[in-house]
Design an enzyme around this catalytic site. Structure first.
Site, PDB file in Angstrom:
ATOM      1  N   HIS A  66       0.851  -1.191   0.000  1.00  0.00           N
ATOM      2  CA  HIS A  66       0.000   0.000   0.000  1.00  0.00           C
ATOM      3  C   HIS A  66       0.884   1.238   0.000  1.00  0.00           C
ATOM      4  O   HIS A  66       1.843   1.322   0.768  1.00  0.00           O
ATOM      5  CB  HIS A  66      -0.898  -0.030   1.243  1.00  0.00           C
ATOM      6  N   ASP A  69      -2.351   9.100   3.906  1.00  0.00           N
ATOM      7  CA  ASP A  69      -2.735   7.719   3.619  1.00  0.00           C
ATOM      8  C   ASP A  69      -4.096   7.762   2.938  1.00  0.00           C
ATOM      9  O   ASP A  69      -5.053   8.280   3.518  1.00  0.00           O
ATOM     10  CB  ASP A  69      -2.814   6.935   4.930  1.00  0.00           C
ATOM     11  N   CYS A  99      -4.002   3.434  -4.735  1.00  0.00           N
ATOM     12  CA  CYS A  99      -3.359   4.192  -3.656  1.00  0.00           C
ATOM     13  C   CYS A  99      -2.181   5.022  -4.163  1.00  0.00           C
ATOM     14  O   CYS A  99      -1.937   6.133  -3.680  1.00  0.00           O
ATOM     15  CB  CYS A  99      -2.933   3.272  -2.522  1.00  0.00           C
TER      16      CYS A  99
END
Length: 206
Positions: free
Chosen positions: A55, A72, A122
């Site tokens: 990620h 994030d 992401c």
């Protein structure tokens, strides 16, 4: 394959001609922001390079403001990052702090999701944050035309259909933003869209 590679993210951000020092794309061993005088950013993976990664998260450091930003796309807490990825960023935060004249800084972090759990985008969201920091250093997390491309959703609402729709729209708007602003994305958008697509990780829908 799902998600963006290190090379894709580097080339994507190279196409944006950033004015601050983009340190690059790293695995979880990122050493931190070691120059206390220069605004800098990086995209960091929660996994090791050997594992292929998991990620992407965007980080940026503004020495004038004494702030380190952590973007994030899922907005997870430290506890959740540990549960999901077995990763902590204490070490590089500590190294960053030790390089500051007063040995401290303020950590500003995202607390809401802009990405759907079914998505592998992401890296694109993290890269969007890096551009936001480059253009709007005093407010890179919200309140500017780059990062406001996406809308945050509280964690408890992530799997509710109306809010899931918001997260899906975030991804479509992010694709549109990159298409409009990056020659690299336009040249490679078929591949980038395919590898980051919604429902690339359908098992994460609950």
């Amino acid at each position: 394959m799902s998600g963006t590679t290190e090379t894709q993210l580097r080339d994507l951000l190279s196409s944006m001609h950033l004015r601050h020092r983009f340190l690059g794309v790293f695995d979880k061993s990122f050493p931190g922001f070691l120059d206390p005088h220069v605004p800098a950013s990086a995209i960091v993976n929660t996994g090791s390079r050997a594992s292929g990664g998991m990620h992407w998260i965007g980080f940026a450091f503004d020495p004038a403001a004494g702030r380190c930003y952590m973007f994030d796309p899922f907005g997870w807490s430290d506890q959740k990052l540990w549960e999901l990825y077995r990763v902590k960023y204490n070490a590089f935060m500590r190294r960053t702090g030790l390089r500051q004249p007063d040995r401290c800084f303020t950590l500003v972090r995202s607390t809401e999701a802009v990405q759907c759990p079914c998505s592998a985008a992401c890296g694109l969201f993290s890269a969007l944050f890096i551009v936001s920091f480059d253009r709007y250093r005093s407010k890179p997390m919200d309140g500017n035309p780059v990062i406001d491309t996406v809308v945050g959703v509280k964690h408890e609402n992530m799997n509710s259909p109306p809010y899931r729709d918001i997260l899906h729209r975030n991804q479509e708007r992010t694709y549109y933003w990159w298409t409009k602003n990056s020659a690299y994305f336009r040249a490679h958008q078929e591949e980038l869209r395919r590898e980051t697509a919604l429902n690339a990780l359908p098992e994460n829908h609950v």
